[in-house]
Design a protein around this motif. Structure first.
Motif, PDB file in Angstrom:
ATOM      1  N   ARG A 280      40.631  23.243  44.685  1.00  0.00           N
ATOM      2  CA  ARG A 280      40.118  24.609  44.763  1.00  0.00           C
ATOM      3  C   ARG A 280      41.204  25.653  44.568  1.00  0.00           C
ATOM      4  O   ARG A 280      40.995  26.658  43.908  1.00  0.00           O
TER       5      ARG A 280
ATOM      6  N   SER B 298      37.680  30.604  40.583  1.00  0.00           N
ATOM      7  CA  SER B 298      37.804  31.758  39.691  1.00  0.00           C
ATOM      8  C   SER B 298      37.963  33.062  40.467  1.00  0.00           C
ATOM      9  O   SER B 298      37.890  34.138  39.887  1.00  0.00           O
ATOM     10  N   ASP B 299      38.203  32.989  41.770  1.00  0.00           N
ATOM     11  CA  ASP B 299      38.414  34.177  42.598  1.00  0.00           C
ATOM     12  C   ASP B 299      39.891  34.324  42.936  1.00  0.00           C
ATOM     13  O   ASP B 299      40.492  33.420  43.521  1.00  0.00           O
ATOM     14  N   ARG B 300      40.446  35.491  42.590  1.00  0.00           N
ATOM     15  CA  ARG B 300      41.836  35.758  42.950  1.00  0.00           C
ATOM     16  C   ARG B 300      41.851  36.277  44.382  1.00  0.00           C
ATOM     17  O   ARG B 300      41.272  37.323  44.674  1.00  0.00           O
ATOM     18  N   LEU B 301      42.492  35.523  45.275  1.00  0.00           N
ATOM     19  CA  LEU B 301      42.548  35.916  46.682  1.00  0.00           C
ATOM     20  C   LEU B 301      43.550  37.043  46.906  1.00  0.00           C
ATOM     21  O   LEU B 301      43.288  37.964  47.663  1.00  0.00           O
TER      22      LEU B 301
ATOM     23  N   VAL C 222      38.917  33.075  33.210  1.00  0.00           N
ATOM     24  CA  VAL C 222      38.954  34.168  34.194  1.00  0.00           C
ATOM     25  C   VAL C 222      40.386  34.413  34.646  1.00  0.00           C
ATOM     26  O   VAL C 222      40.827  35.564  34.770  1.00  0.00           O
ATOM     27  N   ARG C 223      41.132  33.362  34.873  1.00  0.00           N
ATOM     28  CA  ARG C 223      42.522  33.513  35.313  1.00  0.00           C
ATOM     29  C   ARG C 223      43.394  34.136  34.230  1.00  0.00           C
ATOM     30  O   ARG C 223      44.282  34.936  34.535  1.00  0.00           O
TER      31      ARG C 223
ATOM     32  N   TRP D  60      44.786  31.707  43.865  1.00  0.00           N
ATOM     33  CA  TRP D  60      43.425  31.630  43.341  1.00  0.00           C
ATOM     34  C   TRP D  60      42.622  30.585  44.095  1.00  0.00           C
ATOM     35  O   TRP D  60      43.136  29.529  44.437  1.00  0.00           O
ATOM     36  N   ASP D  61      41.346  30.895  44.320  1.00  0.00           N
ATOM     37  CA  ASP D  61      40.369  29.950  44.854  1.00  0.00           C
ATOM     38  C   ASP D  61      39.299  29.812  43.780  1.00  0.00           C
ATOM     39  O   ASP D  61      38.386  30.623  43.697  1.00  0.00           O
TER      40      ASP D  61
END
Length: 178
Positions: free
Chosen positions: A105, A121-124, A71-72, A118-119
């Motif tokens: 995380r 697989s979520d890009r903050l 994902v990243r 990133w947290d």
């Protein structure tokens, strides 16, 4: 690409998970104990279950790690490359002080075009170098500024490393992006 990274992670994790107990047994158990266990047939079945369980756990964790990395990688813009990545820990997570379990995380990624937090697989957030300013506070806290406001406060993990390389790289990349 995400699927391919997840499959690679699962295969690598499964192999490592299955090989690790066998290697640890060969390296750390005294030869006399292995010979004693060899006399009891049930110990081979127990050992097989341990290897199987470790292989399954390795496959599961490898697939998770591979998916996050996939994902990243997909989120990078064309021509953007990751120069370095740092494990970080914000002082506050979800309105509470961060715990040592929050260590894995968060990841701060330095790319040739900007900075990303990133947290899992979520890009903050992701900001280009021309809009960012980095400073440090007492105790090793990295402050990321966007305009007049601070968008992130981050502790390095482990706490013994400093932010000198990130600050120097940020100066050079910011100057290049203007």
């Amino acid at each position: 690409m995400i699927r391919r990274k997840a499959v690679r992670g699962a295969v690598g994790g499964g192999i490592m998970g299955a090989v690790a107990p066998v290697a640890a047994t060969a390296a750390y158990f005294p030869y006399g104990l292995v010979e004693l266990l060899r006399r009891y047939e049930w110990s081979w079945g127990l050992g097989g279950l341990v290897v199987l369980a470790c292989g399954v756990l390795g496959t599961w964790s490898g697939a998770r790690i591979g998916r996050v990395n996939g994902v990243r990688e997909v989120a990078l813009e064309p021509g953007e490359t990751v120069l370095s990545a740092y494990a970080v820990r914000p002082p506050m997570v979800d309105g509470r002080p961060s715990k040592p379990t929050d260590v894995h995380r968060f990841e701060l990624r330095v790319t040739n075009r900007g900075l990303q937090l990133w947290d899992g697989s979520d890009r903050l957030w992701s900001r280009p170098w021309s809009e960012l300013r980095l400073t440090t506070a007492d105790g090793g806290l990295l402050l990321v500024h966007h305009g007049d406001r601070t968008i992130a406060e981050l502790w390095p993990v482990p706490e013994t490393i400093g932010w000198d390389a990130v600050l120097l790289g940020a100066q050079r990349l910011r100057a290049r992006s203007r």
